[in-house]
Scaffold this active site. Structure first.
Site, PDB file in Angstrom:
ATOM      1  N   ASP A 177      10.939   9.238 -10.788  1.00 46.34           N
ATOM      2  CA  ASP A 177      10.548   8.196  -9.829  1.00 46.34           C
ATOM      3  C   ASP A 177      10.558   8.760  -8.409  1.00 46.34           C
ATOM      4  OD1 ASP A 177       9.871   5.621  -8.877  1.00 46.34           O
ATOM      5  OD2 ASP A 177      11.967   5.114  -8.535  1.00 46.34           O
ATOM      6  N   ARG A 216      -5.953   0.483  -3.770  1.00 48.41           N
ATOM      7  CA  ARG A 216      -4.531   0.548  -3.425  1.00 48.41           C
ATOM      8  C   ARG A 216      -3.724   1.359  -4.422  1.00 48.41           C
ATOM      9  NH1 ARG A 216      -1.784  -4.882  -3.411  1.00 48.41           N
ATOM     10  NH2 ARG A 216       0.018  -3.658  -2.788  1.00 48.41           N
ATOM     11  N   LYS A 217      -4.346   1.781  -5.530  1.00 46.79           N
ATOM     12  CA  LYS A 217      -3.588   2.451  -6.595  1.00 46.79           C
ATOM     13  C   LYS A 217      -3.629   3.975  -6.505  1.00 46.79           C
ATOM     14  CE  LYS A 217      -4.446  -1.273  -9.930  1.00 46.79           C
ATOM     15  NZ  LYS A 217      -5.189  -1.661 -11.165  1.00 46.79           N
TER      16      LYS A 217
END
Lengths: 218, 218
Positions: free
Chosen positions: B138, B183-184
């Site tokens: 992450d 936006r991805k």
């Protein structure tokens, strides 16, 4: 693959009793205490004769040590072996890291975890780190898979983050069995606020049954 | 969604310089030092005139504090605010937790992280916890997405655990951009041993671009 912990984490074999981290302590806030009592009170019930018997829920104890094995032909250094601690129980200060307790319901093949996120778990300003949430999801889904299938390793985690979790808050992780297929156990998990009205995160986990030989390098 | 950290983690605004956790310390083993030197030596190159200029790689500094914001209408308690620490940098003892350094390569839209897993990150006996691996994935995919797209939040992580990582060992996380769509930002990540001959874990991450308003509850 990462082995799950519940059946592998055994009390450290010293003469005294190891600390059970899943019992209430002074850092627990009101939400954490209330939810603990809610499930804990259903772990033991009284019959009409005034006798006590097991209820539908079981509280699982939680320790910070596991037995050590040499793995994959590589012997860990003695220093690392003696100092190793379970990731979710590695912080001494109560309330600073992961405060959590897991309850399982065999009848419904369900489990819940009450989790209070301490100030050392920060990711985005004021919120819990995505990795800390993933850690709790791995822990609870893995515990549930182990409870249902015996020793397993995590093969896949697929996590959708819907809404951030405020640092210091208490959330509920609810896990259920999706299916079992041969060596595979499929578990799903939702992370919600304490009254389950808001979904923070949802995830699926795939676990593979293992023998200890897998960790011993077999 | 969990916001990624790289652009949000700012030096704590005191008069002295905050500690940069991504610089070598005495707990780093030979693998960690060698790989650090390998990438760090490519951060600055000497021209024919003997002048120094930026190389293809950049080392990213790493701190354990972020600026605090009130979020979602809920003001965090002052105590939690003042004590909050970044999850991956919350352990004082060098070498006990996450030792890591991230290098980015803008030209190739690639990033690498050298990660040495300390003894407090244990999951299965002798191995790194799946949640600690997810935490590094992450962190590094989020850092890479932020580097390419500005502030983002993690929307999805999909992680396949192929082979356990021994506690105390050093591994390499390599991230690349898959695509950008509005936006991805889609990033993929491999966790391998230090010479990249063995795959431990592979993952994809989906990140959504945000403004600070998202964290402020907007």
């Amino acid at each position: 693959m990462e082995a799950s912990l519940s059946t592998l984490v055994l009390p450290w074999p010293f003469s005294f009793q190891p600390r059970d981290f899943s019992l209430p302590n002074s850092s627990w806030g009101s939400d954490m205490r209330r939810l603990y009592e809610h499930y804990n009170s259903q772990c033991e019930v009284e019959t009409d004769d005034g006798e006590k018997k097991w209820g539908v829920w079981r509280r699982l104890p939680s320790y910070n040590r596991s037995l050590k094995y040499a793995t994959g032909g590589v012997y860990l250094s003695k220093i690392i072996q003696s100092k190793a601690r379970l990731f979710t129980r590695n912080i001494r200060e109560q309330g600073a890291g992961f405060e959590y307790v897991v309850f399982v319901n065999k009848q419904e093949q369900k489990c819940v975890c009450v989790f209070q996120a301490g100030h050392l778990l920060e990711g985005p300003p004021g919120h819990v780190h995505g990795g800390a949430i993933a850690t709790m999801i791995d822990t609870v889904t893995g515990t549930h898979a182990t409870y249902l299938s015996g020793p397993v390793m995590t093969a896949n985690l697929n996590i959708n983050y819907r809404s951030p979790i405020s640092l210091g808050s208490t959330v509920l992780l609810t896990c259920s069995l999706d299916k079992k297929e041969g060596r595979k156990t499929f578990v799903s998990c939702q992370v919600t606020n304490t009254d389950s009205s808001k979904l923070h995160t949802e995830a699926t986990g795939l676990f593979l049954s293992i023998t200890m030989g897998h960790l011993l390098g077999g």
